[in-house]
Design an enzyme around this catalytic site. Structure first.
Site, mmCIF file in Angstrom:
data_model
loop_
_atom_site.group_PDB
_atom_site.id
_atom_site.type_symbol
_atom_site.label_atom_id
_atom_site.label_comp_id
_atom_site.label_asym_id
_atom_site.label_seq_id
_atom_site.Cartn_x
_atom_site.Cartn_y
_atom_site.Cartn_z
ATOM 1 N N HIS A 183 0.828 -1.208 0.000
ATOM 2 C CA HIS A 183 0.000 0.000 0.000
ATOM 3 C C HIS A 183 0.864 1.260 0.000
ATOM 4 C CE1 HIS A 183 -3.998 -1.934 0.732
ATOM 5 N NE2 HIS A 183 -3.187 -2.929 1.042
ATOM 6 N N ASP A 225 -5.698 5.890 0.912
ATOM 7 C CA ASP A 225 -5.624 4.483 0.537
ATOM 8 C C ASP A 225 -7.028 3.876 0.498
ATOM 9 O OD1 ASP A 225 -3.710 2.029 0.321
ATOM 10 O OD2 ASP A 225 -5.292 1.404 1.688
ATOM 11 N N THR A 256 -5.139 0.061 -4.736
ATOM 12 C CA THR A 256 -3.804 -0.534 -4.832
ATOM 13 C C THR A 256 -3.817 -1.937 -5.446
ATOM 14 O OG1 THR A 256 -4.112 -1.226 -2.560
ATOM 15 C CG2 THR A 256 -2.880 0.806 -2.890
ATOM 16 N N GLN A 285 13.740 -5.597 -6.553
ATOM 17 C CA GLN A 285 12.915 -6.412 -7.463
ATOM 18 C C GLN A 285 12.824 -5.812 -8.865
ATOM 19 O OE1 GLN A 285 9.519 -8.580 -6.004
ATOM 20 N NE2 GLN A 285 8.212 -7.622 -7.524
ATOM 21 N N HIS A 317 3.550 -14.187 -6.169
ATOM 22 C CA HIS A 317 2.315 -14.316 -5.383
ATOM 23 C C HIS A 317 1.197 -13.450 -5.969
ATOM 24 C CE1 HIS A 317 3.793 -10.486 -4.111
ATOM 25 N NE2 HIS A 317 2.957 -10.348 -3.097
ATOM 26 N N TRP A 328 -0.284 -6.853 -6.383
ATOM 27 C CA TRP A 328 -0.520 -6.069 -7.602
ATOM 28 C C TRP A 328 0.710 -5.274 -8.060
ATOM 29 C CZ3 TRP A 328 -3.057 -6.805 -11.624
ATOM 30 C CH2 TRP A 328 -3.264 -5.792 -12.565
ATOM 31 N N ASN A 329 1.496 -4.785 -7.108
ATOM 32 C CA ASN A 329 2.693 -4.036 -7.534
ATOM 33 C C ASN A 329 3.628 -4.954 -8.315
ATOM 34 O OD1 ASN A 329 2.289 -1.368 -6.154
ATOM 35 N ND2 ASN A 329 2.105 -2.767 -4.413
ATOM 36 N N GLU A 331 4.922 -4.591 -12.166
ATOM 37 C CA GLU A 331 6.371 -4.539 -12.441
ATOM 38 C C GLU A 331 6.753 -5.610 -13.466
ATOM 39 O OE1 GLU A 331 8.035 -4.776 -8.452
ATOM 40 O OE2 GLU A 331 6.907 -2.974 -7.916
ATOM 41 N N GLY A 334 -5.443 -12.825 0.041
ATOM 42 C CA GLY A 334 -6.112 -11.584 -0.370
ATOM 43 C C GLY A 334 -6.631 -11.553 -1.794
ATOM 44 N N ASP A 335 -6.294 -10.471 -2.474
ATOM 45 C CA ASP A 335 -6.779 -10.215 -3.830
ATOM 46 C C ASP A 335 -5.990 -10.990 -4.895
ATOM 47 O OD1 ASP A 335 -4.514 -8.832 -3.061
ATOM 48 O OD2 ASP A 335 -4.887 -7.115 -4.333
HETATM 49 N N1 UDP Z 1 9.717 -5.632 -3.077
HETATM 50 C C1 UDP Z 1 11.064 -5.402 -3.282
HETATM 51 N N2 UDP Z 1 11.958 -6.241 -2.720
HETATM 52 C C2 UDP Z 1 11.604 -7.304 -1.964
HETATM 53 C C3 UDP Z 1 10.205 -7.542 -1.763
HETATM 54 C C4 UDP Z 1 9.291 -6.692 -2.337
HETATM 55 O O1 UDP Z 1 11.444 -4.452 -3.978
HETATM 56 O O2 UDP Z 1 12.474 -8.029 -1.498
HETATM 57 C C5 UDP Z 1 8.737 -4.670 -3.639
HETATM 58 C C6 UDP Z 1 8.110 -5.173 -4.913
HETATM 59 O O3 UDP Z 1 8.891 -4.806 -6.022
HETATM 60 C C7 UDP Z 1 6.755 -4.474 -4.882
HETATM 61 C C8 UDP Z 1 6.424 -4.380 -3.380
HETATM 62 O O4 UDP Z 1 7.673 -4.498 -2.720
HETATM 63 O O5 UDP Z 1 6.857 -3.189 -5.408
HETATM 64 C C9 UDP Z 1 5.514 -5.489 -2.897
HETATM 65 O O6 UDP Z 1 4.210 -5.206 -3.272
HETATM 66 P P1 UDP Z 1 3.224 -6.287 -3.854
HETATM 67 O O7 UDP Z 1 1.940 -5.600 -4.123
HETATM 68 O O8 UDP Z 1 3.836 -6.980 -5.006
HETATM 69 O O9 UDP Z 1 3.085 -7.383 -2.718
HETATM 70 P P2 UDP Z 1 2.876 -7.363 -1.123
HETATM 71 O O10 UDP Z 1 4.221 -7.205 -0.525
HETATM 72 O O11 UDP Z 1 1.951 -6.239 -0.794
HETATM 73 O O12 UDP Z 1 2.286 -8.693 -0.844
HETATM 74 C C1 G50 Z 2 -4.056 -6.357 1.279
HETATM 75 C C2 G50 Z 2 -4.274 -7.541 1.908
HETATM 76 C C3 G50 Z 2 -5.332 -8.369 1.500
HETATM 77 C C4 G50 Z 2 -6.187 -7.966 0.480
HETATM 78 C C5 G50 Z 2 -5.943 -6.755 -0.170
HETATM 79 C C6 G50 Z 2 -4.891 -5.963 0.249
HETATM 80 C C7 G50 Z 2 -6.884 -6.368 -1.257
HETATM 81 C C8 G50 Z 2 -6.719 -5.090 -2.019
HETATM 82 C C9 G50 Z 2 -8.014 -4.443 -2.290
HETATM 83 O O1 G50 Z 2 -4.619 -4.814 -0.342
HETATM 84 O O2 G50 Z 2 -7.797 -7.096 -1.498
HETATM 85 C C10 G50 Z 2 -8.775 -3.959 -1.102
HETATM 86 C C11 G50 Z 2 -9.940 -3.267 -1.343
HETATM 87 C C12 G50 Z 2 -10.704 -2.787 -0.295
HETATM 88 C C13 G50 Z 2 -10.331 -3.019 1.022
HETATM 89 C C14 G50 Z 2 -9.182 -3.708 1.267
HETATM 90 C C15 G50 Z 2 -8.384 -4.195 0.199
HETATM 91 O O3 G50 Z 2 -11.071 -2.579 2.040
HETATM 92 O O4 G50 Z 2 -3.489 -7.906 2.876
HETATM 93 O O5 G50 Z 2 -7.202 -8.729 0.089
#
Ligand code: UDP
Ligand code: G50
Length: 462
Positions: free
Chosen positions: A24, A121, A144, A341, A356, A359-360, A364, A379-380
């Site tokens: 986020h 957010d 996000t 990354q 996994h 979304w980021n 990427e 999650g999503d």
């Molecule tokens: N990321 C990174 N190095 C790491 C782990 C994660 O740069 O060792 C960055 C990755 O490129 C992305 C973000 O952290 O921009 C992770 O966001 P994402 O939505 O992919 O997954 P989350 O961590 O929220 O499950």
């Molecule tokens: C983070 C997480 C679990 C998850 C999500 C996360 C989403 C993203 C979209 O971002 O699903 C979302 C929309 C509305 C909301 C929360 C998240 O209230 O750890 O599922």
């Protein structure tokens, strides 16, 4: 006063209000970077204390890179002990931030020049709407995740979730989403996640707009449907601002992993990483290790053993086991640390990404044109995985289910890695997304136009 000394009265001042977790925070900081290039004045609200060390480090690198940004340190109130340890630490932080927002009224109204808009957010919508109503400024949300996930979020208040006879939900203009693909905590009655998701979903029409890290090349039909009232009626504009670009401040100096990649042939390495907040079980870690070895490909694997990084203390050898570690070292690189990354995905030696589907990470992968083996964990991510498979950015093995719940055997994983690395079709399609992403972020491209449009509205208080 000479004209150059005058305060820039026309500079639009925007407050950015991210929530908990790297997934986020990252898009907000990338958005900040873009807004600065477009001459905005920014205030970043940082909720204290952050959940993970990765968040603290990222915020301090960001603020050192951009001293012109005002940090508004927001000391959130602790949750009542009865709920403080009852859920995922990131969800608890969402809740704690939401319950503390009234504390922001006075510091935000004291800012100078006064705020033109707030971007909050997605997990803070209802609370941020209270703030912006008091401040009398427009409220935009940064979503996000994918436009597909947003469609589900928008439609959710209208969906009949409790109908036990139906095992899927039909989202208008999007199609059916199986209940098994929904974020699992959404199916837990009275969970924090379910409460936030439904409370906020009911209020999105009150927002002035929704910014989303999405692009037409990947989700054009969905974005059009959202903006034409085909998903639900009366949504504010949904503005695709993606792909948000990774920035230099995000990562410390180049690491050994890049030097290792430098010596390897193009597209010979598979990169496996599961984001910042999912830990695999010890059994699954062993299977991933043996799968990578059996794939026959070289690999760069980031192991994560705990959900919150501060608790991740054990060494790699202990987690993976000495014997497997020896085999792994013959063919690949295994790390248990924060990696760059974007640099890894952009390296010519990398030909596939086991992800996994945070979304980021998906955006990427698209930006760098690397095909994905989608392995949703929480999650999503399953909704994102399905999108990846549909548009051909990668493949998704549906029967693997949720990474957190099912064990995938090494042999199975190894076979799928081969499939991923050898697919000419996926490689071509991923390259197409990369080309489109590059076009979108060119000067004067769709991203610039979207951001200029937003700043134009903010400067008029809409
Ligand atoms: N990321 C990174 N190095 C790491 C782990 C994660 O740069 O060792 C960055 C990755 O490129 C992305 C973000 O952290 O921009 C992770 O966001 P994402 O939505 O992919 O997954 P989350 O961590 O929220 O499950
Ligand atoms: C983070 C997480 C679990 C998850 C999500 C996360 C989403 C993203 C979209 O971002 O699903 C979302 C929309 C509305 C909301 C929360 C998240 O209230 O750890 O599922």
């Amino acid at each position: 006063m000479s004209s150059s000394d005058q305060p820039s009265v026309h500079q639009t001042h925007v407050a950015l209000f991210p929530s908990a977790g790297i997934g986020h925070l990252v898009p907000f900081l990338r958005l900040a970077n873009t807004l600065l290039r477009h001459n905005c004045k920014l205030t970043l609200i940082t909720s204290q204390p952050p959940v993970s060390s990765a968040e603290s480090h990222l915020i301090s690198r960001f603020l050192s890179a951009f001293p012109q940004i005002t940090e508004l340190k927001f000391h959130i109130l602790p949750l009542h002990p009865s709920i403080a340890n009852s859920d995922d630490p990131f969800f608890l932080q969402f809740e704690a931030i939401r319950r503390s927002v009234h504390l922001l009224n006075s510091p935000l109204s004291a800012l100078s020049p006064p705020l033109s808009a707030l971007v909050c957010d997605v997990t803070l919508i209802s609370s941020a709407l209270q703030l912006t109503a008091t401040l009398n400024i427009p409220n935009y949300a940064l979503f996000t995740s994918s436009a597909r996930m947003f469609s589900f979020f928008a439609y959710y208040p209208f969906a009949k979730m409790s109908d036990p006879s139906s095992d899927s939900i039909r989202v208008p203009a999007i199609g059916s989403i199986p209940k098994t693909s929904l974020p699992p905590p959404l199916l837990v009655n009275n969970s924090i996640f379910q409460k936030i998701f439904s409370q906020d979903g009911q209020r999105i029409k009150e927002l002035n707009g929704i910014l989303i890290n999405a692009m037409d090349a990947m989700e054009g039909d969905t974005l059009t449907a959202l903006n034409n009232g085909k998903v639900i009626n009366g949504l504010p504009p949904v503005v695709p601002i993606g792909p948000l670009l990774p920035c230099d401040f995000e990562n410390p100096d180049a690491k050994s992993s890049i030097k290792w990649l430098d010596n390897l042939p193009p597209r010979s390495v598979v990169f496996a990483s599961f984001g910042s907040r999912t830990a695999a079980s010890r059994d699954q870690i062993k299977e991933i290790g043996s799968g990578l070895v059996s794939s026959g490909y070289r690999f760069l694997w980031v192991v994560k053993d705990k959900v919150v990084d501060k608790e991740d203390k054990e060494g790699l050898e202990e987690i993976v086991g000495e014997e497997l570690m020896k085999k792994l070292k013959e063919k690949g690189m295994v790390l248990k640390e924060w990696v760059n990354q974007e640099e890894i995905l952009g390296h010519r030696a990398v030909g596939g990404f086991i992800s996994h589907c945070g979304w980021n990470s998906v955006m990427e992968a698209a930006l760098k044109g690397v095909p994905v083996l989608a392995w949703p964990q929480i999650g999503d991510q399953m909704i994102n995985a399905e999108l990846i498979a549909t548009i051909g950015l990668g493949m998704w093995v549906e029967k693997w289910g949720w990474g957190q719940k099912c064990l995938v055997k090494g042999e199975e994983l190894g076979g799928r890695i081969k499939e991923l690395m050898e697919s000419e079709a996926l490689r071509k399609q991923a390259a197409k997304f990369r080309d489109e992403a590059i076009k979108a972020v060119e000067v004067g491209g769709s991203c610039d136009r979207a951001i200029e449009g937003l700043i134009g509205k903010w400067s008029k208080g809409t």
